[in-house]
Design an enzyme around this catalytic site. Structure first.
Site, PDB file in Angstrom:
ATOM      1  N   LEU A  15       0.831  -1.204   0.000  1.00 41.44           N
ATOM      2  CA  LEU A  15       0.000   0.000   0.000  1.00 41.44           C
ATOM      3  C   LEU A  15       0.865   1.254   0.000  1.00 41.44           C
ATOM      4  O   LEU A  15       0.478   2.268   0.561  1.00 41.44           O
ATOM      5  CB  LEU A  15      -0.920   0.005   1.231  1.00 41.44           C
ATOM      6  CG  LEU A  15      -2.156  -0.876   1.161  1.00 41.44           C
ATOM      7  CD1 LEU A  15      -3.002  -0.729   2.427  1.00 41.44           C
ATOM      8  CD2 LEU A  15      -3.012  -0.550  -0.068  1.00 41.44           C
ATOM      9  N   CYS A  47       7.487  -9.662 -13.836  1.00 40.95           N
ATOM     10  CA  CYS A  47       6.372 -10.552 -13.475  1.00 40.95           C
ATOM     11  C   CYS A  47       5.006  -9.883 -13.480  1.00 40.95           C
ATOM     12  O   CYS A  47       4.089 -10.373 -14.138  1.00 40.95           O
ATOM     13  CB  CYS A  47       6.647 -11.159 -12.109  1.00 40.95           C
ATOM     14  SG  CYS A  47       8.080 -12.203 -12.161  1.00 40.95           S
ATOM     15  N   LYS A  94      12.793  -2.026  -9.009  1.00 38.96           N
ATOM     16  CA  LYS A  94      12.656  -2.046  -7.550  1.00 38.96           C
ATOM     17  C   LYS A  94      14.079  -2.126  -6.983  1.00 38.96           C
ATOM     18  O   LYS A  94      15.029  -2.397  -7.737  1.00 38.96           O
ATOM     19  CB  LYS A  94      11.787  -3.222  -7.082  1.00 38.96           C
ATOM     20  CG  LYS A  94      12.423  -4.584  -7.292  1.00 38.96           C
ATOM     21  CD  LYS A  94      11.619  -5.672  -6.597  1.00 38.96           C
ATOM     22  CE  LYS A  94      12.389  -6.971  -6.535  1.00 38.96           C
ATOM     23  NZ  LYS A  94      11.727  -8.028  -5.819  1.00 38.96           N
ATOM     24  N   ARG A  96      13.687  -4.337 -16.470  1.00 36.58           N
ATOM     25  CA  ARG A  96      12.600  -4.711 -17.373  1.00 36.58           C
ATOM     26  C   ARG A  96      11.313  -3.990 -16.961  1.00 36.58           C
ATOM     27  O   ARG A  96      10.905  -4.050 -15.811  1.00 36.58           O
ATOM     28  CB  ARG A  96      12.398  -6.232 -17.362  1.00 36.58           C
ATOM     29  CG  ARG A  96      13.428  -6.958 -18.201  1.00 36.58           C
ATOM     30  CD  ARG A  96      13.271  -8.451 -18.091  1.00 36.58           C
ATOM     31  NE  ARG A  96      13.668  -8.938 -16.794  1.00 36.58           N
ATOM     32  CZ  ARG A  96      13.584 -10.206 -16.419  1.00 36.58           C
ATOM     33  NH1 ARG A  96      13.100 -11.114 -17.257  1.00 36.58           N
ATOM     34  NH2 ARG A  96      13.964 -10.588 -15.224  1.00 36.58           N
TER      35      ARG A  96
HETATM   36  N1  LIG Z   1      11.253 -12.465  -9.837  1.00 31.24           N
HETATM   37  C1  LIG Z   1      11.100 -13.576 -10.537  1.00 31.24           C
HETATM   38  O1  LIG Z   1      11.989 -14.065 -11.232  1.00 31.24           O
HETATM   39  C2  LIG Z   1       9.787 -14.293 -10.494  1.00 31.24           C
HETATM   40  C3  LIG Z   1       9.606 -15.448 -11.240  1.00 31.24           C
HETATM   41  C4  LIG Z   1       8.383 -16.054 -11.212  1.00 31.24           C
HETATM   42  C5  LIG Z   1       7.395 -15.507 -10.458  1.00 31.24           C
HETATM   43  N2  LIG Z   1       7.578 -14.392  -9.721  1.00 31.24           N
HETATM   44  C6  LIG Z   1       6.454 -13.842  -8.967  1.00 31.24           C
HETATM   45  O2  LIG Z   1       6.300 -12.466  -9.230  1.00 31.24           O
HETATM   46  C7  LIG Z   1       6.073 -11.788  -7.995  1.00 31.24           C
HETATM   47  C8  LIG Z   1       6.711 -10.448  -8.100  1.00 31.24           C
HETATM   48  O3  LIG Z   1       8.086 -10.577  -7.943  1.00 31.24           O
HETATM   49  P1  LIG Z   1       9.066  -9.368  -8.146  1.00 31.24           P
HETATM   50  O4  LIG Z   1      10.413  -9.929  -8.089  1.00 31.24           O
HETATM   51  O5  LIG Z   1       8.619  -8.593  -9.322  1.00 31.24           O
HETATM   52  O6  LIG Z   1       8.966  -8.438  -6.863  1.00 31.24           O
HETATM   53  P2  LIG Z   1       8.088  -7.728  -5.782  1.00 31.24           P
HETATM   54  O7  LIG Z   1       6.872  -8.441  -5.403  1.00 31.24           O
HETATM   55  O8  LIG Z   1       9.052  -7.424  -4.719  1.00 31.24           O
HETATM   56  O9  LIG Z   1       7.746  -6.351  -6.529  1.00 31.24           O
HETATM   57  C9  LIG Z   1       6.812  -6.255  -7.573  1.00 31.24           C
HETATM   58  C10 LIG Z   1       6.398  -4.793  -7.739  1.00 31.24           C
HETATM   59  O10 LIG Z   1       5.716  -4.337  -6.588  1.00 31.24           O
HETATM   60  C11 LIG Z   1       6.271  -3.120  -6.123  1.00 31.24           C
HETATM   61  N3  LIG Z   1       6.173  -3.103  -4.663  1.00 31.24           N
HETATM   62  C12 LIG Z   1       6.853  -3.912  -3.811  1.00 31.24           C
HETATM   63  N4  LIG Z   1       6.477  -3.631  -2.539  1.00 31.24           N
HETATM   64  C13 LIG Z   1       5.557  -2.655  -2.606  1.00 31.24           C
HETATM   65  C14 LIG Z   1       4.803  -1.938  -1.637  1.00 31.24           C
HETATM   66  N5  LIG Z   1       4.904  -2.190  -0.333  1.00 31.24           N
HETATM   67  N6  LIG Z   1       3.932  -0.974  -2.058  1.00 31.24           N
HETATM   68  C15 LIG Z   1       3.816  -0.711  -3.365  1.00 31.24           C
HETATM   69  N7  LIG Z   1       4.509  -1.344  -4.332  1.00 31.24           N
HETATM   70  C16 LIG Z   1       5.356  -2.304  -3.956  1.00 31.24           C
HETATM   71  C17 LIG Z   1       7.692  -3.114  -6.622  1.00 31.24           C
HETATM   72  O11 LIG Z   1       8.167  -1.791  -6.787  1.00 31.24           O
HETATM   73  C18 LIG Z   1       7.573  -3.832  -7.942  1.00 31.24           C
HETATM   74  O12 LIG Z   1       7.252  -2.934  -8.982  1.00 31.24           O
HETATM   75  C19 LIG Z   1       6.626 -12.670  -6.909  1.00 31.24           C
HETATM   76  O13 LIG Z   1       5.845 -12.569  -5.761  1.00 31.24           O
HETATM   77  C20 LIG Z   1       6.503 -14.042  -7.521  1.00 31.24           C
HETATM   78  O14 LIG Z   1       5.253 -14.580  -7.177  1.00 31.24           O
HETATM   79  C21 LIG Z   1       8.758 -13.778  -9.737  1.00 31.24           C
END
Ligand SMILES: NC(=O)c1ccc[n+]([C@@H]2O[C@H](COP(=O)([O-])OP(=O)(O)OC[C@H]3O[C@@H](n4cnc5c(N)ncnc54)[C@H](O)[C@@H]3O)[C@@H](O)[C@H]2O)c1
Length: 359
Positions: free
Chosen positions: A179, A189, A249, A256
């Site tokens: 939030l 992702c 992040k 990407r």
């Molecule tokens: N990273 C990978 O290689 C991968 C591979 C397969 C699946 N996934 C899945 O994708 C999901 C996302 O992974 P990710 O590595 O992109 O990272 P993440 O969940 O840490 O971040 C995703 C996005 O959310 C935003 N975010 C993070 N915390 C937030 C907050 N408190 N408030 C608002 N925005 C926030 C980040 O800035 C980013 O843009 C994972 O939970 C996983 O299920 C990831």
């Protein structure tokens, strides 16, 4: 790959586990391709004087969908400290084998807090497990887009989205995580998974309006920092804008679908000079996909001559910068906090005009 597995399956019972994020229905598709591979092997063996066509093939297998929820940069921690384990299959035998495999993680043998109750194991059918993965990421992206929309309304009515997020996040039905208002989500992702779910819905005759809104709010959100720059500086042509952070992040070198790329493109379009400093990108020499931006080696050089700074990525290091020194080096000390992570009073004391998102 699945065909190759089929061509080499032999001996006892095997479980083929799909951990990747795959289109709904891929589990059954993998099964079909494995069977094709088996059939090809049978043909080859028959041709080579092996078993007759009538003889059964020794290939006893099941496919399981076991989506992973690992965040980039925290994969090891997330592996040992999962919130849940999802196992999708129609075979009790395969599920039991997977449960045995996961037993040490379920019992939190390697967890940070080994006293926590066992990790919940959610057993579903194949398609539901595949859907859990998409729905999780789509929900998180929607949660961020939601708070960003609230932030934009806060901006107009004079409320503070950080206080609002605290007020709503303490409701246990809503929860505090994801939030934090800002300039939007990106990475490999969320964008891919939300669009994939949208297209799957379309393929099956459903207009996923909420998911469309999640994406369009995010697209607009990337331009909010630009709008704020225009409010502060009016004409951006000929102005120098410094970006603090490039990656989508913190704690990753991944750019990407990073909001920084949209900002760079738009600032270039409007005739601004764009500079950036990123703790990893600046040091690594990685410049793939980066055009129209001068990558500086540190924050001090970034600040030199800037008309404004925009905090794009919430790197922890940015909390500890000497903002008073940075303000001295700038042409006009304006800071747009695109992640709402800096302390307004500290920045004002350092000589900055501070502008947050939804404040
Ligand atoms: N990273 C990978 O290689 C991968 C591979 C397969 C699946 N996934 C899945 O994708 C999901 C996302 O992974 P990710 O590595 O992109 O990272 P993440 O969940 O840490 O971040 C995703 C996005 O959310 C935003 N975010 C993070 N915390 C937030 C907050 N408190 N408030 C608002 N925005 C926030 C980040 O800035 C980013 O843009 C994972 O939970 C996983 O299920 C990831």
């Amino acid at each position: 790959m699945a065909r190759g597995i089929g061509a080499h399956l032999n001996g006892g019972y095997k479980v083929i586990v799909n951990k990747s994020t795959v289109p709904i229905g891929s589990g059954d598709w993998v099964r079909m391709i494995v069977l094709d591979g088996i059939a090809e092997r049978r043909k080859a063996l028959v041709g080579a004087g092996g078993p007759t066509v009538e003889e059964p093939i020794q290939a006893d297998f099941d496919v399981v969908s076991n989506p992973e929820f690992l965040r980039e940069g925290s994969a090891v921690y997330d592996t040992f400290n999962p919130d849940r384990i999802v196992l999708g299959s129609n075979s009790d035998r395969a599920i039991q084998l997977m449960k045995d495999l996961y037993a040490p993680l379920v019992d939190r043998s390697f967890a940070e807090d080994t006293n926590l109750p066992p990790v919940p194991v959610v057993v579903t059918d194949l398609s539901s497990a595949e859907m859990v993965k998409y729905a999780s990421n789509a929900f998180l992206a929607t949660k961020i887009s939601f708070i960003n929309e609230v932030a934009n309304i806060c901006d107009r009515v004079g409320a503070d989205v950080t206080q609002v997020a605290m007020g709503i996040g303490l409701d246990s039905r809503i929860g505090k995580k994801f939030l934090q208002a800002g300039i939007g989500w990106g990475g490999s992702c969320f964008p891919k998974d939300v669009l994939a779910l949208l297209h799957t819905a379309e393929d099956y005759g459903y207009e996923a309006d909420l998911l469309k809104a999640t994406v369009s709010v995010n697209q607009h959100q990337r331009l909010v920092a630009l709008e704020k720059l225009q409010q502060e500086l009016k004409i951006l042509k000929g102005k120098t804008i410094g970006l603090l952070g490039l990656t989508f992040k913190p704690d990753t070198d991944d750019m990407r679908d990073a909001p920084s790329l949209t900002l760079i493109e738009q600032l270039n379009r409007l005739g601004a000079k764009v500079k950036a400093y990123d703790p990893i990108v600046s040091q690594s020499g990685l410049r793939h996909g980066l055009t129209g931006v001068i990558v500086e080696s540190d924050a001090a050089h970034l600040a030199d001559g800037c008309d404004a700074l925009v905090l794009v990525t919430d790197w922890a290091q940015f909390q500890d910068l000497d903002y008073a020194a940075l303000a001295q080096r700038m042409h006009s000390p304006i800071l747009i906090d695109g992640r709402n992570v800096l302390d307004r009073e500290t920045l004002i004391r350092a000589g900055f005009q501070y502008v947050g998102i939804g404040h």
